[in-house]
Scaffold this motif. Structure first.
Motif, PDB file in Angstrom:
ATOM      1  N   LEU A  70       0.837  -1.198   0.000  1.00 18.56           N
ATOM      2  CA  LEU A  70       0.000   0.000   0.000  1.00 18.56           C
ATOM      3  C   LEU A  70       0.872   1.249   0.000  1.00 18.56           C
ATOM      4  CD1 LEU A  70      -2.899   1.026   0.074  1.00 18.56           C
ATOM      5  CD2 LEU A  70      -2.757   1.033   2.573  1.00 18.56           C
ATOM      6  N   GLU A  71       1.977   1.190   0.708  1.00 25.12           N
ATOM      7  CA  GLU A  71       2.911   2.318   0.734  1.00 25.12           C
ATOM      8  C   GLU A  71       3.430   2.622  -0.666  1.00 25.12           C
ATOM      9  OE1 GLU A  71       6.941   3.584   3.217  1.00 25.12           O
ATOM     10  OE2 GLU A  71       6.569   1.483   2.734  1.00 25.12           O
ATOM     11  N   MET A  72       3.791   1.584  -1.415  1.00 27.53           N
ATOM     12  CA  MET A  72       4.305   1.781  -2.764  1.00 27.53           C
ATOM     13  C   MET A  72       3.229   2.306  -3.717  1.00 27.53           C
ATOM     14  SD  MET A  72       7.531   1.210  -2.811  1.00 27.53           S
ATOM     15  CE  MET A  72       7.450   2.129  -1.262  1.00 27.53           C
ATOM     16  N   LYS A  73       1.998   1.829  -3.532  1.00 28.50           N
ATOM     17  CA  LYS A  73       0.909   2.310  -4.384  1.00 28.50           C
ATOM     18  C   LYS A  73       0.631   3.788  -4.124  1.00 28.50           C
ATOM     19  CE  LYS A  73      -1.398  -2.145  -5.002  1.00 28.50           C
ATOM     20  NZ  LYS A  73      -2.612  -2.957  -4.708  1.00 28.50           N
ATOM     21  N   ILE A  74       0.719   4.193  -2.873  1.00 27.92           N
ATOM     22  CA  ILE A  74       0.498   5.598  -2.534  1.00 27.92           C
ATOM     23  C   ILE A  74       1.626   6.458  -3.105  1.00 27.92           C
ATOM     24  CG2 ILE A  74       0.488   7.234  -0.611  1.00 27.92           C
ATOM     25  CD1 ILE A  74      -2.162   5.860  -1.047  1.00 27.92           C
ATOM     26  N   LEU A  75       2.856   5.952  -3.078  1.00 27.54           N
ATOM     27  CA  LEU A  75       3.974   6.695  -3.654  1.00 27.54           C
ATOM     28  C   LEU A  75       3.754   6.883  -5.158  1.00 27.54           C
ATOM     29  CD1 LEU A  75       6.732   8.022  -3.550  1.00 27.54           C
ATOM     30  CD2 LEU A  75       7.779   5.744  -3.714  1.00 27.54           C
ATOM     31  N   GLU A  76       3.347   5.818  -5.838  1.00 24.86           N
ATOM     32  CA  GLU A  76       3.059   5.932  -7.274  1.00 24.86           C
ATOM     33  C   GLU A  76       1.960   6.956  -7.525  1.00 24.86           C
ATOM     34  OE1 GLU A  76       2.043   2.054  -8.605  1.00 24.86           O
ATOM     35  OE2 GLU A  76       3.997   1.177  -8.154  1.00 24.86           O
ATOM     36  N   LEU A  77       0.951   6.940  -6.679  1.00 28.53           N
ATOM     37  CA  LEU A  77      -0.149   7.887  -6.821  1.00 28.53           C
ATOM     38  C   LEU A  77       0.331   9.320  -6.626  1.00 28.53           C
ATOM     39  CD1 LEU A  77      -3.156   8.639  -6.986  1.00 28.53           C
ATOM     40  CD2 LEU A  77      -3.329   8.131  -4.547  1.00 28.53           C
ATOM     41  N   CYS A  78       1.162   9.528  -5.611  1.00 29.73           N
ATOM     42  CA  CYS A  78       1.698  10.875  -5.345  1.00 29.73           C
ATOM     43  C   CYS A  78       2.506  11.388  -6.530  1.00 29.73           C
ATOM     44  CB  CYS A  78       2.554  10.859  -4.077  1.00 29.73           C
ATOM     45  SG  CYS A  78       1.618  10.677  -2.545  1.00 29.73           S
ATOM     46  N   LEU A  79       3.331  10.525  -7.099  1.00 37.57           N
ATOM     47  CA  LEU A  79       4.156  10.944  -8.230  1.00 37.57           C
ATOM     48  C   LEU A  79       3.292  11.265  -9.451  1.00 37.57           C
ATOM     49  CD1 LEU A  79       7.136   8.427  -7.945  1.00 37.57           C
ATOM     50  CD2 LEU A  79       7.101  10.845  -7.315  1.00 37.57           C
ATOM     51  N   ALA A  80       2.256  10.463  -9.666  1.00 40.39           N
ATOM     52  CA  ALA A  80       1.359  10.735 -10.794  1.00 40.39           C
ATOM     53  C   ALA A  80       0.671  12.085 -10.617  1.00 40.39           C
ATOM     54  CB  ALA A  80       0.324   9.618 -10.913  1.00 40.39           C
ATOM     55  N   SER A 139      15.896  16.247  -6.150  1.00 39.85           N
ATOM     56  CA  SER A 139      16.958  15.646  -5.339  1.00 39.85           C
ATOM     57  C   SER A 139      16.376  14.895  -4.152  1.00 39.85           C
ATOM     58  CB  SER A 139      17.914  16.740  -4.857  1.00 39.85           C
ATOM     59  OG  SER A 139      18.895  16.210  -4.013  1.00 39.85           O
ATOM     60  N   GLY A 140      15.374  15.496  -3.479  1.00 41.95           N
ATOM     61  CA  GLY A 140      14.769  14.850  -2.321  1.00 41.95           C
ATOM     62  C   GLY A 140      14.047  13.568  -2.672  1.00 41.95           C
ATOM     63  N   LEU A 141      13.341  13.563  -3.787  1.00 40.80           N
ATOM     64  CA  LEU A 141      12.634  12.357  -4.193  1.00 40.80           C
ATOM     65  C   LEU A 141      13.604  11.223  -4.501  1.00 40.80           C
ATOM     66  CD1 LEU A 141       9.833  13.851  -6.477  1.00 40.80           C
ATOM     67  CD2 LEU A 141       9.587  12.925  -4.176  1.00 40.80           C
ATOM     68  N   GLU A 142      14.742  11.579  -5.045  1.00 34.93           N
ATOM     69  CA  GLU A 142      15.747  10.554  -5.365  1.00 34.93           C
ATOM     70  C   GLU A 142      16.405  10.000  -4.108  1.00 34.93           C
ATOM     71  OE1 GLU A 142      18.474  12.374  -8.021  1.00 34.93           O
ATOM     72  OE2 GLU A 142      17.294  11.953  -9.815  1.00 34.93           O
ATOM     73  N   THR A 143      16.812  10.890  -3.212  1.00 33.93           N
ATOM     74  CA  THR A 143      17.590  10.456  -2.046  1.00 33.93           C
ATOM     75  C   THR A 143      16.718   9.934  -0.910  1.00 33.93           C
ATOM     76  OG1 THR A 143      17.614  12.740  -1.210  1.00 33.93           O
ATOM     77  CG2 THR A 143      19.463  12.042  -2.576  1.00 33.93           C
ATOM     78  N   VAL A 144      15.617  10.608  -0.636  1.00 34.56           N
ATOM     79  CA  VAL A 144      14.778  10.235   0.504  1.00 34.56           C
ATOM     80  C   VAL A 144      13.811   9.116   0.144  1.00 34.56           C
ATOM     81  CG1 VAL A 144      13.068  11.053   2.179  1.00 34.56           C
ATOM     82  CG2 VAL A 144      14.947  12.554   1.477  1.00 34.56           C
ATOM     83  N   PHE A 145      13.168   9.239  -1.015  1.00 36.75           N
ATOM     84  CA  PHE A 145      12.131   8.286  -1.379  1.00 36.75           C
ATOM     85  C   PHE A 145      12.591   7.255  -2.399  1.00 36.75           C
ATOM     86  CE2 PHE A 145      10.038  12.259  -0.130  1.00 36.75           C
ATOM     87  CZ  PHE A 145       9.252  11.793   0.915  1.00 36.75           C
ATOM     88  N   LYS A 146      13.862   7.350  -2.824  1.00 35.88           N
ATOM     89  CA  LYS A 146      14.440   6.375  -3.762  1.00 35.88           C
ATOM     90  C   LYS A 146      13.601   6.249  -5.032  1.00 35.88           C
ATOM     91  CE  LYS A 146      17.247   5.628  -0.375  1.00 35.88           C
ATOM     92  NZ  LYS A 146      18.540   6.338  -0.370  1.00 35.88           N
ATOM     93  N   VAL A 147      13.217   7.391  -5.561  1.00 38.66           N
ATOM     94  CA  VAL A 147      12.340   7.431  -6.724  1.00 38.66           C
ATOM     95  C   VAL A 147      13.152   7.669  -7.988  1.00 38.66           C
ATOM     96  CG1 VAL A 147      10.526   8.778  -7.853  1.00 38.66           C
ATOM     97  CG2 VAL A 147      10.338   8.217  -5.435  1.00 38.66           C
ATOM     98  N   ASN A 148      12.772   7.013  -9.054  1.00 36.66           N
ATOM     99  CA  ASN A 148      13.346   7.303 -10.362  1.00 36.66           C
ATOM    100  C   ASN A 148      12.673   8.569 -10.889  1.00 36.66           C
ATOM    101  OD1 ASN A 148      14.169   7.468 -13.014  1.00 36.66           O
ATOM    102  ND2 ASN A 148      13.794   5.318 -13.484  1.00 36.66           N
ATOM    103  N   THR A 149      13.422   9.662 -10.943  1.00 36.78           N
ATOM    104  CA  THR A 149      12.837  10.970 -11.293  1.00 36.78           C
ATOM    105  C   THR A 149      13.061  11.343 -12.755  1.00 36.78           C
ATOM    106  OG1 THR A 149      14.856  12.131 -10.609  1.00 36.78           O
ATOM    107  CG2 THR A 149      13.158  11.788  -8.928  1.00 36.78           C
ATOM    108  N   GLU A 150      13.352  10.368 -13.594  1.00 36.72           N
ATOM    109  CA  GLU A 150      13.646  10.681 -14.993  1.00 36.72           C
ATOM    110  C   GLU A 150      12.498  11.443 -15.652  1.00 36.72           C
ATOM    111  OE1 GLU A 150      14.824   8.377 -19.173  1.00 36.72           O
ATOM    112  OE2 GLU A 150      14.705   7.268 -17.269  1.00 36.72           O
ATOM    113  N   GLU A 151      11.271  10.958 -15.467  1.00 37.93           N
ATOM    114  CA  GLU A 151      10.118  11.624 -16.065  1.00 37.93           C
ATOM    115  C   GLU A 151       9.891  12.990 -15.426  1.00 37.93           C
ATOM    116  OE1 GLU A 151       7.127  12.189 -18.758  1.00 37.93           O
ATOM    117  OE2 GLU A 151       8.584  10.537 -18.669  1.00 37.93           O
ATOM    118  N   LEU A 152      10.035  13.044 -14.117  1.00 37.65           N
ATOM    119  CA  LEU A 152       9.849  14.320 -13.422  1.00 37.65           C
ATOM    120  C   LEU A 152      10.902  15.336 -13.845  1.00 37.65           C
ATOM    121  CD1 LEU A 152       8.379  15.973 -11.245  1.00 37.65           C
ATOM    122  CD2 LEU A 152       9.977  15.010  -9.572  1.00 37.65           C
ATOM    123  N   GLN A 153      12.119  14.878 -14.049  1.00 40.90           N
ATOM    124  CA  GLN A 153      13.194  15.781 -14.476  1.00 40.90           C
ATOM    125  C   GLN A 153      12.851  16.432 -15.814  1.00 40.90           C
ATOM    126  OE1 GLN A 153      15.744  16.768 -12.803  1.00 40.90           O
ATOM    127  NE2 GLN A 153      16.649  15.163 -11.551  1.00 40.90           N
TER     128      GLN A 153
END
Length: 707
Positions: free
Chosen positions: A433-443, A484-498
């Protein structure tokens, strides 16, 4: 009659109830949180009345058989059921329950003369809860009716047999109802009626002894005489009904009355049912033999009742906070020390064998509803961030804060806080559920960033605000921190966000540069005009106009701040030269001298301003000075030297540019050609700098010919 009254406690270990097993991760999420409580046991003694009743049943059988031999009918006349016995029993004793012994086949009892009880009298005993006496009488009536049936007494009067059979069945049903009422009422009263419960246990044991053939179930259309009444099953069902009623009676306010209605309701549920379980452990359990597994039975009953109740709750149109409250309660509270795992309930109350509180389908539905609700919640949170930026900062023209010499915006922090909080609470339910919420937040973030940019662009276009440049810098900084925070804190691939942030930054930068040009162009166009030559404009006017934008770049995170400052520096010098080399009327010597001095003065002010603000493009400094020196120089040889220096410092300069400068000096075509041939040299960039291309970006005046 002599009886051994020493208690004989026995520990009976029952097989655990089979839980609902599943390899699915979600079903294990709830079950894994459960703990395993234990309880103290207390021994129960012999039940005198139960022993007597058992003996009475045996005696009544023999008496009935004797009457059959004498009269051929099993009537009750001349007989009275007695609970007194004269002989002891020693043979064929087996334990029925803790402290209650089944009487063997050989028991001698003395018949006592008397009138048997009527159906109404038996029913009165049941109403008075004198169930053992009532059972003995019913059993006698049942045996009599069976004996008369077997003797074919009712061959000519079958209706009489039906009536007596129905009387027996109705009386047994009345006792069944009484058993259910006693069990359901056990937790209703402040104190437990120990005598009533121990008598109930004896009654069940007596019935099981009287109807030992548990497989002898009545078939369709047959009478129920002599068949097991399964009162232990009725006892268990009564516990289930008691649990169901008590769960449904837990206070629950409406949403209109109390916004936290579900949280309060679940709190009441914990409180009341914990009290019930503690009462069962301390007071109810001691009234039953170990084989009844009272605590396990009650826990299972409450578990099923709560599961059914939560299933109903989950079908309601719940809001975000209510969905989370329900998920959290199921996953983290139910089996914890806050409820079933409370130390006061151990070791009797066990949770390890309980099935999942919600079925996998209901659990998934609850999570999906939560995710859908979270989508709207997060979108709303992001919308609030934008609204506060507009109303509290842009409209009020509040300058952004400076932290560590950088313009600061709370946008990145706010966004990361929202994501972090939702991941934290969702992670407490399950990792998936945590991962699904993270995906939702990024979307949602991918949609929010462009919307934020559109609002900022619309606002900056509608008004010429002095805080545009500071907030442009602050937001660029904030977007960098966000990625930077999403990459380091949440370990997110920010390629699309970048990519999204890069496009937004380019858009903001273009607006920034356009605003700078809008301020600078009117001043640039005045260069070499009459007013400019007559010094009606301050020499620092252009530098001040540019500085309105460039000064904020020193608070922009590197390397972008430095790069943008270089672009501004280069833009101003380039546009300055563009204005200077335009074809103009010839100037006299005095005017040429004035122009030269003012150009040098403005070049110094402009260069110093930008260098002081952090520009490292000092290579641009000589460009205007060289041209100014050529315009003001009277000696032809010195002009040649200035031309050589200009070509050396800026190897991308073309002959059209040189000729345009010489034309500005007022030289004729022949002299321009001669000086050009002697001074112009095509050189490679001395320092190899990629950005040292200035004149290549300047269009030469088309009216200037080479010769």
């Amino acid at each position: 009659m002599n009886r051994n009254t020493e208690s004989d406690p026995r520990s009976v270990t029952s097989e655990p109830a089979s839980p609902t097993n599943s390899a699915g991760e979600e079903k294990m999420e709830v079950a894994s949180e459960q703990s395993s409580p234990t309880l103290h046991s207390r021994d129960s003694g012999f039940f005198e009345r139960g022993i007597k009743t058992m003996l009475s049943i045996r005696k009544s059988k023999r008496s009935l058989n004797k009457e059959k031999g004498k009269e051929g009918t099993g009537t009750w006349k001349g007989k009275r059921l007695s609970l007194r016995f004269s002989k002891s029993y020693e043979e064929n004793k087996t334990t029925i329950c803790n402290g209650v012994e089944e009487i063997g086949e050989k028991i001698e009892a003395e018949p006592i003369q008397g009138k048997p009880l009527s159906v109404m009298e038996i029913n009165e005993l049941i109403q008075k809860r004198q169930l053992l006496e009532a059972f003995a009488s019913i059993r006698y009536l049942e045996d009599e009716t069976i004996a008369e049936r077997d003797a074919e007494k009712y061959q000519d009067n079958p209706q009489e047999f039906v009536r007596k059979s129905k009387d027996v069945d109705l009386l047994y049903n009345s006792i069944t109802n009484a058993i259910q009422s006693i069990v359901v009422g056990t937790l209703e009263h402040p104190t437990v009626e120990d005598t009533m419960l121990t008598s109930l246990v004896t009654l069940i044991a007596c019935e099981e002894a009287a109807h030992p053939n548990t497989g002898n179930a009545a078939g369709p259309g047959s009478d129920l005489l002599g068949t097991p009444r399964r009162w232990r099953e009725e006892w268990r069902e009564a516990i289930n009904e008691s649990a169901r009623k008590r769960v449904l009676r837990i206070p629950m306010a409406s949403k209109e009355e109390e916004s936290s209605w579900l949280d309060l309701h679940l709190g009441f549920l914990q409180k009341h049912l914990s009290e019930d379980l503690l009462k069962i452990k301390l007071s109810v359990k001691k009234c039953y033999p170990e084989e009844y597994q009272v605590c396990d039975t009650y826990v299972e009953a409450f578990h099923k009742a709560i599961a059914s109740h939560l299933q109903d709750l989950s079908q309601r149109p719940l809001e975000f906070n209510e969905l989370y409250t329900l998920l959290d309660w199921v996953a983290n509270t139910y089996r914890s020390e806050l409820f079933l795992g409370h130390p006061d309930l151990k070791p009797e109350v066990k949770t390890e064998n309980l099935s999942l509180l919600l079925t996998p389908a209901d659990w998934d539905k609850l999570k999906n509803d939560y995710i859908a609700s979270a989508k709207g919640k997060i979108k709303s949170y992001f919308g609030n961030i934008l609204r506060l930026e507009v109303t509290e900062k842009w409209e009020k023209e509040v300058h952004p804060e400076v932290k560590e010499n950088l313009y600061h915006s709370s946008v990145s922090f706010d966004i990361q806080t929202i994501i972090g909080e939702h991941m934290k609470i969702s992670g407490a339910i399950s990792r998936s559920l945590e991962m699904k919420i993270l995906e939702l937040c990024l979307a949602e973030l991918h949609e929010f960033i462009p919307r934020f940019g559109e609002e900022f662009v619309a606002w900056s276009t509608a008004r010429d605000s002095p805080i545009f440049a500071p907030y442009f810098v602050a937001y660029v900084n904030s977007f960098h921190d966000l990625a930077s925070g999403l990459e380091t804190v949440f370990k997110v691939n920010t390629e699309e966000l970048q990519k999204i942030l890069a496009a937004l930054t380019r858009n903001f930068t273009n607006i920034f540069l356009n605003k700078l040009r809008t301020k600078a162009q009117p001043l640039l166009k005045k260069i070499l005009t009459k007013d400019w030559i007559l010094a009606t404009e301050r020499p620092d006017s252009l530098a001040l106009a540019v500085s309105q934008f460039s000064k904020y770049l020193q608070h922009m995170r590197e390397p972008m701040g430095q790069e943008l400052l270089r672009d501004i520096h280069k833009y101003v010098v380039r546009e300055y030269i563009v204005q200077v080399i335009k074809p103009r009327r010839k100037m006299n010597a005095e005017t040429q001298q004035q122009v030269s001095e003012k150009m040098n003065q403005e070049a110094r002010i402009l260069n110093n301003t930008l260098i002081d603000q952090g520009s490292d493009s000092d290579w641009l400094l000589p460009a205007i000075h060289h041209i100014a020196n050529i315009i003001g120089e009277r000696k032809k040889d010195r002009i040649k030297e200035y031309i050589k220096e200009l070509c050396q410092d800026y190897p991308d300069i073309r002959k059209e540019h040189v000729l345009a400068v010489l034309a500005l000096r007022g030289l004729g075509r022949a002299r321009r050609a001669a000086i050009f041939r002697q001074g112009y040299r095509v050189l490679e960039s001395p320092d190899g700098r990629e950005d040292s291309t200035l004149f290549a970006e300047i269009d030469a005046p088309v009216s200037i010919s080479c010769f």
